[in-house]
Design a protein around this motif. Sequence first.
Motif, PDB file in Angstrom:
ATOM      1  N   PHE A 139     -19.139 -22.245  41.335  1.00 23.76           N
ATOM      2  CA  PHE A 139     -20.337 -22.995  41.728  1.00 23.76           C
ATOM      3  C   PHE A 139     -19.994 -24.158  42.661  1.00 23.76           C
ATOM      4  CE2 PHE A 139     -19.282 -23.945  37.190  1.00 23.76           C
ATOM      5  CZ  PHE A 139     -18.587 -25.115  37.394  1.00 23.76           C
ATOM      6  N   GLY A 140     -18.736 -24.256  43.082  1.00 23.97           N
ATOM      7  CA  GLY A 140     -18.317 -25.344  43.951  1.00 23.97           C
ATOM      8  C   GLY A 140     -17.719 -26.488  43.163  1.00 23.97           C
ATOM      9  N   GLU A 141     -17.596 -27.642  43.808  1.00 23.77           N
ATOM     10  CA  GLU A 141     -17.072 -28.840  43.156  1.00 23.77           C
ATOM     11  C   GLU A 141     -18.234 -29.709  42.705  1.00 23.77           C
ATOM     12  OE1 GLU A 141     -13.546 -31.243  44.662  1.00 23.77           O
ATOM     13  OE2 GLU A 141     -15.170 -32.694  44.951  1.00 23.77           O
ATOM     14  N   LYS A 142     -18.253 -30.042  41.421  1.00 23.49           N
ATOM     15  CA  LYS A 142     -19.301 -30.881  40.843  1.00 23.49           C
ATOM     16  C   LYS A 142     -18.673 -32.145  40.271  1.00 23.49           C
ATOM     17  CE  LYS A 142     -22.549 -27.771  41.506  1.00 23.49           C
ATOM     18  NZ  LYS A 142     -23.641 -27.963  42.479  1.00 23.49           N
ATOM     19  N   ARG A 143     -19.302 -33.289  40.549  1.00 29.88           N
ATOM     20  CA  ARG A 143     -18.833 -34.582  40.060  1.00 29.88           C
ATOM     21  C   ARG A 143     -19.834 -35.081  39.024  1.00 29.88           C
ATOM     22  NH1 ARG A 143     -14.924 -36.426  43.632  1.00 29.88           N
ATOM     23  NH2 ARG A 143     -15.113 -38.545  42.886  1.00 29.88           N
ATOM     24  N   VAL A 144     -19.334 -35.439  37.843  1.00 29.83           N
ATOM     25  CA  VAL A 144     -20.206 -35.711  36.702  1.00 29.83           C
ATOM     26  C   VAL A 144     -19.916 -37.092  36.134  1.00 29.83           C
ATOM     27  CG1 VAL A 144     -20.930 -34.908  34.425  1.00 29.83           C
ATOM     28  CG2 VAL A 144     -20.199 -33.241  36.153  1.00 29.83           C
ATOM     29  N   LYS A 145     -20.977 -37.884  35.975  1.00 31.30           N
ATOM     30  CA  LYS A 145     -20.902 -39.188  35.320  1.00 31.30           C
ATOM     31  C   LYS A 145     -22.261 -39.391  34.653  1.00 31.30           C
ATOM     32  CE  LYS A 145     -19.481 -43.982  36.214  1.00 31.30           C
ATOM     33  NZ  LYS A 145     -18.950 -44.920  37.233  1.00 31.30           N
ATOM     34  N   LEU A 146     -22.336 -39.138  33.364  1.00 36.05           N
ATOM     35  CA  LEU A 146     -23.613 -39.028  32.672  1.00 36.05           C
ATOM     36  C   LEU A 146     -23.936 -40.268  31.840  1.00 36.05           C
ATOM     37  CD1 LEU A 146     -23.487 -35.337  31.369  1.00 36.05           C
ATOM     38  CD2 LEU A 146     -24.435 -36.222  33.514  1.00 36.05           C
ATOM     39  N   PRO A 147     -25.218 -40.442  31.485  1.00 37.13           N
ATOM     40  CA  PRO A 147     -25.599 -41.515  30.563  1.00 37.13           C
ATOM     41  C   PRO A 147     -24.916 -41.346  29.206  1.00 37.13           C
ATOM     42  CG  PRO A 147     -27.535 -40.605  31.658  1.00 37.13           C
ATOM     43  CD  PRO A 147     -26.390 -39.703  31.997  1.00 37.13           C
ATOM     44  N   ALA A 148     -24.701 -42.431  28.521  1.00 36.16           N
ATOM     45  CA  ALA A 148     -24.120 -42.393  27.177  1.00 36.16           C
ATOM     46  C   ALA A 148     -25.023 -41.578  26.263  1.00 36.16           C
ATOM     47  CB  ALA A 148     -23.949 -43.808  26.638  1.00 36.16           C
ATOM     48  N   GLY A 149     -24.401 -40.696  25.484  1.00 35.33           N
ATOM     49  CA  GLY A 149     -25.145 -39.810  24.596  1.00 35.33           C
ATOM     50  C   GLY A 149     -25.428 -38.448  25.181  1.00 35.33           C
ATOM     51  N   ASP A 150     -25.194 -38.266  26.498  1.00 37.22           N
ATOM     52  CA  ASP A 150     -25.398 -36.980  27.158  1.00 37.22           C
ATOM     53  C   ASP A 150     -24.071 -36.231  27.247  1.00 37.22           C
ATOM     54  OD1 ASP A 150     -27.936 -37.986  27.484  1.00 37.22           O
ATOM     55  OD2 ASP A 150     -28.046 -37.542  29.630  1.00 37.22           O
ATOM     56  N   MET A 151     -24.169 -34.920  27.476  1.00 37.05           N
ATOM     57  CA  MET A 151     -22.987 -34.057  27.465  1.00 37.05           C
ATOM     58  C   MET A 151     -23.037 -33.077  28.624  1.00 37.05           C
ATOM     59  SD  MET A 151     -21.625 -31.766  24.259  1.00 37.05           S
ATOM     60  CE  MET A 151     -22.861 -30.471  24.345  1.00 37.05           C
ATOM     61  N   ILE A 152     -21.859 -32.765  29.157  1.00 30.97           N
ATOM     62  CA  ILE A 152     -21.725 -31.713  30.160  1.00 30.97           C
ATOM     63  C   ILE A 152     -20.981 -30.545  29.527  1.00 30.97           C
ATOM     64  CG2 ILE A 152     -19.546 -32.564  31.150  1.00 30.97           C
ATOM     65  CD1 ILE A 152     -22.491 -31.156  33.186  1.00 30.97           C
ATOM     66  N   LEU A 153     -21.445 -29.342  29.833  1.00 32.61           N
ATOM     67  CA  LEU A 153     -20.861 -28.097  29.328  1.00 32.61           C
ATOM     68  C   LEU A 153     -20.461 -27.252  30.531  1.00 32.61           C
ATOM     69  CD1 LEU A 153     -22.535 -25.861  26.614  1.00 32.61           C
ATOM     70  CD2 LEU A 153     -22.076 -24.915  28.882  1.00 32.61           C
ATOM     71  N   TYR A 154     -19.253 -26.665  30.513  1.00 34.72           N
ATOM     72  CA  TYR A 154     -18.784 -25.887  31.654  1.00 34.72           C
ATOM     73  C   TYR A 154     -17.704 -24.897  31.203  1.00 34.72           C
ATOM     74  CZ  TYR A 154     -14.964 -29.341  31.628  1.00 34.72           C
ATOM     75  OH  TYR A 154     -13.918 -30.145  31.250  1.00 34.72           O
ATOM     76  N   PRO A 155     -17.414 -23.862  32.007  1.00 37.48           N
ATOM     77  CA  PRO A 155     -16.415 -22.862  31.596  1.00 37.48           C
ATOM     78  C   PRO A 155     -15.024 -23.465  31.463  1.00 37.48           C
ATOM     79  CG  PRO A 155     -17.756 -22.050  33.424  1.00 37.48           C
ATOM     80  CD  PRO A 155     -18.062 -23.507  33.281  1.00 37.48           C
ATOM     81  N   SER A 156     -14.330 -23.117  30.395  1.00 37.41           N
ATOM     82  CA  SER A 156     -12.993 -23.659  30.170  1.00 37.41           C
ATOM     83  C   SER A 156     -11.981 -23.153  31.181  1.00 37.41           C
ATOM     84  CB  SER A 156     -12.525 -23.316  28.752  1.00 37.41           C
ATOM     85  OG  SER A 156     -13.369 -23.901  27.790  1.00 37.41           O
ATOM     86  N   SER A 157     -12.329 -22.098  31.901  1.00 36.22           N
ATOM     87  CA  SER A 157     -11.435 -21.558  32.927  1.00 36.22           C
ATOM     88  C   SER A 157     -11.431 -22.391  34.207  1.00 36.22           C
ATOM     89  CB  SER A 157     -11.850 -20.120  33.265  1.00 36.22           C
ATOM     90  OG  SER A 157     -13.217 -20.073  33.646  1.00 36.22           O
ATOM     91  N   SER A 158     -12.322 -23.382  34.290  1.00 36.30           N
ATOM     92  CA  SER A 158     -12.455 -24.180  35.506  1.00 36.30           C
ATOM     93  C   SER A 158     -11.306 -25.176  35.663  1.00 36.30           C
ATOM     94  CB  SER A 158     -13.770 -24.964  35.484  1.00 36.30           C
ATOM     95  OG  SER A 158     -14.878 -24.112  35.299  1.00 36.30           O
ATOM     96  N   VAL A 159     -10.839 -25.352  36.892  1.00 40.55           N
ATOM     97  CA  VAL A 159      -9.950 -26.471  37.214  1.00 40.55           C
ATOM     98  C   VAL A 159     -10.789 -27.749  37.206  1.00 40.55           C
ATOM     99  CG1 VAL A 159      -8.504 -27.509  39.004  1.00 40.55           C
ATOM    100  CG2 VAL A 159      -8.410 -25.034  38.590  1.00 40.55           C
ATOM    101  N   HIS A 160     -10.281 -28.801  36.563  1.00 37.63           N
ATOM    102  CA  HIS A 160     -11.052 -30.044  36.492  1.00 37.63           C
ATOM    103  C   HIS A 160     -10.119 -31.240  36.380  1.00 37.63           C
ATOM    104  CE1 HIS A 160     -10.416 -28.627  32.360  1.00 37.63           C
ATOM    105  NE2 HIS A 160     -10.485 -29.886  31.972  1.00 37.63           N
TER     106      HIS A 160
END
Length: 227
Positions: A139-160
């Motif tokens: 899906f490309g490169e995604k940059r994540v910085k979320l509010p406190a209490g929120d969660m990001i879910l993504y495939p464990s096979s991803s480089v991060h």
Amino acid sequence: MMLHIPEVLTADELNTCRRLLAEAGWIDGRETAGAQAAQVKRNFQLPENGDITQQLQQIVLGALNRHPLFFSAALPKKILPPYFNCYTGEMNTFGNHVDNAIRTAANGQFRVRADVSCTLFFSHPHEYDGGELVVEDTFGEKRVKLPAGDMILYPSSSVHRVEPVTKGARTASFFWTQSMIREDERRRLLYDLDLNIMALREQYNETAEIVNLTSTYHNLLRMWAET
């Protein structure tokens, strides 16, 4: 599939977690890293069997168990008890890496195939500079910085990676789920179908067509699931 799951924690749960984390004793995060990850990991982590860790784990796992969006997206078979980390000062970054395919619980009683990775944020975005989770996948490169209490879910096979925290402190929980559905593409199809069924049911109540779509969902789940 990469998915932002909002409000995993209630306000009271978030406040409790933040209080416990403020009292915690941190260790070098490299103690729990694999060989490749240890070369690029510079952060703090809570001891796996500590009292505060176990209290935090109960709160996070309880929140996940009641959250329908997490269940629909991850279709969890097993969840590795969550870990907790902090990025601050000189221990402020985690370079590009891929998570180990097999993770072992701290007590050694079971193993989890890492299908789905999750990061649950405890720090508010204004409390630190930098610290974005950067995920690279189809899906490309995604940059994540979320509010406190929120969660990001993504495939464990991803480089991060986690970008350097240049001011303040970033605290979070991270963990892995073995899904009943191994393939990410199939999980995405089931998630999209489930969400559309719920939206149609809310709009039209229980029609014959919605019953048939629900049957299709469960028959696909029956065909693909590992239980």
